[in-house]
Motif scaffolding. Structure first.
Motif, mmCIF file in Angstrom:
data_model
loop_
_atom_site.group_PDB
_atom_site.id
_atom_site.type_symbol
_atom_site.label_atom_id
_atom_site.label_comp_id
_atom_site.label_asym_id
_atom_site.label_seq_id
_atom_site.Cartn_x
_atom_site.Cartn_y
_atom_site.Cartn_z
ATOM 1 N N ILE A 1 4.943 0.807 30.048
ATOM 2 C CA ILE A 1 4.739 2.591 30.108
ATOM 3 C C ILE A 1 5.393 2.525 28.778
ATOM 4 O O ILE A 1 4.351 3.782 27.589
ATOM 5 C CB ILE A 1 5.365 3.477 30.829
ATOM 6 N N VAL A 2 6.061 2.329 28.083
ATOM 7 C CA VAL A 2 7.335 2.648 26.679
ATOM 8 C C VAL A 2 5.633 1.739 25.443
ATOM 9 O O VAL A 2 5.228 2.347 24.558
ATOM 10 C CB VAL A 2 8.290 1.822 26.236
ATOM 11 N N LEU A 3 5.595 0.565 25.802
ATOM 12 C CA LEU A 3 4.477 -0.045 25.117
ATOM 13 C C LEU A 3 3.150 0.544 24.956
ATOM 14 O O LEU A 3 2.479 1.210 23.937
ATOM 15 C CB LEU A 3 4.185 -1.471 25.029
ATOM 16 N N ARG A 4 2.294 1.201 25.591
ATOM 17 C CA ARG A 4 1.433 1.714 25.690
ATOM 18 C C ARG A 4 1.955 3.856 25.123
ATOM 19 O O ARG A 4 0.827 4.463 24.268
ATOM 20 C CB ARG A 4 0.834 1.907 27.449
ATOM 21 N N GLU A 5 2.649 4.242 25.204
ATOM 22 C CA GLU A 5 3.475 5.560 25.193
ATOM 23 C C GLU A 5 2.896 5.459 22.909
ATOM 24 O O GLU A 5 2.865 6.542 22.365
ATOM 25 C CB GLU A 5 4.351 6.150 25.611
#
Length: 393
Positions: free
Chosen positions: A384-388
């Protein structure tokens, strides 16, 4: 007609709507000897089966079903519990004792005073605490209502709110109706299911239902959300953004923060256990934690984002009266923000706050708290962090 007296010995009235039945003199109870009940000593011998309550004349619009379509939408939602209270039709122990003189009359919520409609909703210590914890901080024992209808009239037109807007009056009415409904259900569970009283749990349920029903009302102006806002957005250059969220458990809660710079790189992620299950307090606690990080952050600006619109509004808008439960916490947070011109607290939709939301839920489920390195954190959190951060929503 000569055998009428013989027929009367085995005849029982057809009750119908009950308006013409006299309880202690007419034969109206099937399978009862003589069909006529025996009144207790001192009972009114002319008592009707259908009681008329002249004290409710001021509330005809609320009680009268013929005018139902004239009620405002918020009142149609709250009418069912309030109309029974106004007409004193709830089967409180005081009402039931008219037909069963041997029953215990003590209130099941406080086990001290006699349970009447007014007592259970206004002066019972359990009810008084719930009213005082509300955002209005009411002390119900000083209002001295004379009847249930007067209490409902107060909910419809609160004497302390002469300068309230119509929408604020509706909110107070909504809260009062929900509080009464939850108290009555808790009372029934205490009597029939022997459920222990949990004041904090009941208060949290009332607030949750209040927010749910309040948010279900269509806003006067619907906010326009741009497509660019449907995801995490980076802060201004040389600024930091702290996304915060909380997960409420049955015995404790978990708060989580995710701090990233203007390039989307993670500066700090962490979670903490907090010993409260009151949703509003938990959300306010996570904002406080985020603000305590500010003095140690070397940046031009800090943006704290939370997906609780109620909390964001309470903290950033000093004109909104805070709820009693978090009053001093709100004052502290407002004071902090007033001393830091480069720090703001704002609301964002859940989709813009997904990383903090996932981290809080994961930490609560696994009972694992502390600071985390994104490279070695949960498999559900890191993507999630990488995608955001990469701008992919």
């Amino acid at each position: 007609m000569g055998i009428k007296h013989l027929v009367a010995k085995a005849a029982c009235f057809q009750v119908g709507n009950g308006a013409s039945i006299r309880i202690w003199s007419d034969p109206w109870i099937p399978n009862f000897p003589g069909f006529i009940p025996t009144p207790k000593e001192g009972a009114n011998s002319d008592l009707a089966l259908v009681l008329q309550n002249p004290g409710c004349s001021l509330l005809n619009l609320l009680i009268g079903s013929r005018e139902w379509f004239l009620l405002p939408p918020i009142l149609m939602l709250t009418c069912c519990p309030l109309k029974r209270i106004a007409a004193n039709l709830l089967p409180s122990k005081e009402i039931i004792s008219r037909f069963n003189e041997s029953m215990d009359l003590r209130c099941p919520l406080c086990n001290s005073a006699m349970e009447t409609t007014l007592h259970i909703f206004t002066v019972c210590p359990f009810a008084k605490s719930l009213w005082f914890q509300s955002q209005w901080g009411l002390k119900m024992d000083v209002l001295n209502f004379d009847s249930p209808s007067e209490f409902v009239k107060f909910l419809l037109s609160p004497t302390f709110a002469s300068n309230f807007s119509p929408s604020h009056r509706e909110e107070f009415l909504l809260f009062g109706a929900i509080l009464c409904d939850v108290i009555w259900k808790q009372r029934n569970r205490s009597i029939f299911e022997n459920v222990d009283i949990n004041l904090e749990g009941v208060a949290a349920k009332i607030f949750s239902l209040f927010v749910e029903h309040k948010s279900a009302r269509p806003p006067l102006v619907r906010p326009q959300v741009s497509l660019a806002a449907l995801g995490w957005n980076s802060p201004p250059r040389h600024g930091l953004k702290i996304n915060v969220d909380a997960a409420v458990g049955p015995k404790f809660s978990v708060i989580a923060t995710v701090t990233r710079d203007w390039r989307g790189r993670v500066v700090f992620t962490g979670s903490r256990k907090v010993n409260t299950t009151f949703p509003l307090q938990v959300e306010a606690e996570v904002v406080r934690w985020a603000l305590t990080l500010v003095p140690d952050l070397r940046c031009d600006s800090v943006s704290v984002e939370i997906d609780s619109q109620v909390v964001a509004n309470l903290i950033s808008n000093s004109s909104v009266p805070p709820l009693w439960r978090i009053r001093f916490l709100c004052f502290d947070l407002r004071s902090f923000l007033s001393s830091y011109s480069n720090v703001v607290v704002s609301w964002v939709p859940r989709i813009c706050n997904e990383a903090a939301h996932i981290l809080a839920k994961w930490s609560l489920f696994w009972k694992f708290y502390g600071s985390f390195d994104v490279s070695f954190s949960s498999d559900c959190f890191s993507p999630i962090v990488l995608r955001e951060s990469s701008g992919l929503v």
